[in-house]
Scaffold this active site. Sequence first.
Site, PDB file in Angstrom:
ATOM      1  N   LYS A 185       0.835  -1.208   0.000  1.00  0.00           N
ATOM      2  CA  LYS A 185       0.000   0.000   0.000  1.00  0.00           C
ATOM      3  C   LYS A 185       0.872   1.262   0.000  1.00  0.00           C
ATOM      4  O   LYS A 185       0.585   2.229  -0.698  1.00  0.00           O
ATOM      5  CB  LYS A 185      -0.955  -0.019   1.197  1.00  0.00           C
ATOM      6  CG  LYS A 185      -2.090  -1.017   1.024  1.00  0.00           C
ATOM      7  CD  LYS A 185      -2.823  -1.348   2.320  1.00  0.00           C
ATOM      8  CE  LYS A 185      -3.843  -2.453   2.092  1.00  0.00           C
ATOM      9  NZ  LYS A 185      -4.473  -2.954   3.305  1.00  0.00           N
TER      10      LYS A 185
ATOM     11  N   GLN B 194      -5.302  -1.872   9.174  1.00  0.00           N
ATOM     12  CA  GLN B 194      -5.036  -3.174   8.573  1.00  0.00           C
ATOM     13  C   GLN B 194      -5.651  -4.288   9.423  1.00  0.00           C
ATOM     14  O   GLN B 194      -5.413  -4.370  10.625  1.00  0.00           O
ATOM     15  CB  GLN B 194      -3.517  -3.389   8.437  1.00  0.00           C
ATOM     16  CG  GLN B 194      -3.124  -4.684   7.777  1.00  0.00           C
ATOM     17  CD  GLN B 194      -3.582  -4.783   6.334  1.00  0.00           C
ATOM     18  OE1 GLN B 194      -3.494  -3.841   5.562  1.00  0.00           O
ATOM     19  NE2 GLN B 194      -4.101  -5.945   5.957  1.00  0.00           N
TER      20      GLN B 194
ATOM     21  N   ASP C 292     -11.533   2.030   3.038  1.00  0.00           N
ATOM     22  CA  ASP C 292     -11.718   0.583   2.888  1.00  0.00           C
ATOM     23  C   ASP C 292     -13.170   0.227   2.565  1.00  0.00           C
ATOM     24  O   ASP C 292     -13.467  -0.879   2.114  1.00  0.00           O
ATOM     25  CB  ASP C 292     -11.311  -0.147   4.176  1.00  0.00           C
ATOM     26  CG  ASP C 292      -9.965  -0.854   4.053  1.00  0.00           C
ATOM     27  OD1 ASP C 292      -9.545  -1.136   2.910  1.00  0.00           O
ATOM     28  OD2 ASP C 292      -9.347  -1.132   5.095  1.00  0.00           O
TER      29      ASP C 292
END
Length: 290
Positions: A63, A107, A130
């Site tokens: 990322k 995460q 997300d």
Amino acid sequence: MCKEQRRNGEKMPQIIDGKAISAQIKDEVKEQVAALKEQGKSVCLAVIQVGTDPASSVYVGNKKKACAYVGIESLSYELPEETTQEKLLSLIAELNGKEEVNGILVQLPLPGHIDEDAVIRSIDPKKDVDGFHPQSVGALCIGQPGFVSCTPAGIIQLLKRSGIEIAGKECIVIGRSNIVGKPMALLLLRENGTVTVTHSKTKDLKDVTKRADILVVAIGKPGMITRDYVKEGAVVIDVGIHRNENNKLCGDVDFEDVAPVCSAITPVPGGVGPMTIAMLMYNCLHSVLL
């Protein structure tokens, strides 16, 4: 070389190239980020990792690389495994309040002592790149603007950019997770597909999946889907990623067995995987534009 090339007269399907399509999307995002910078606007993503799970560390590293490539600033918060839920929520609250931070990504998975649902809910929906916040999911359900979970959004792009029509097609999703299965069904519906969601309790699964013009497989079992599940000429999208007994990457679909009977298929690796990060970059860009 795929097995179908070695079979008598069996046709080679279209291999849907996630690496090429994800690179295309990242280049488009890079161009738009540069245009924003010329207007004095920057894009910033905050990435939080709790603990040192090896797979999570690889994802976070990828990322960061993608952010650097497209010109998005990334802030990294690497917290120890024993970090309390209170401390994590406090950090998220601080980032919610920072105007210069456009996106916040925590995460997953988190250590067992932290409630993932509470953490997801604590992120400002305007920064939920997300697409996991209940508000983002609700917006998707009723067709309102908002962030969409990156993997399903990436699959829609794979289909569209590969010239595969969704409207009017029988679309069957195997799997009902909040991250892939459910949002995938909603996105296919939004594209005017006729959608069925199947799962571990579905009776006569093979009979159901053999109706699919587009079959999206996110069941989490390596090589489970063989040609017995697939209609001749179907498009097969494999979301799974595992390591087999030879330590090679493989998906939920037995590629060698299924490829000869379908019209198009995603490989593992190089299919759905690269799209997730490309769509994260797209969401980060849109966190400024929304």
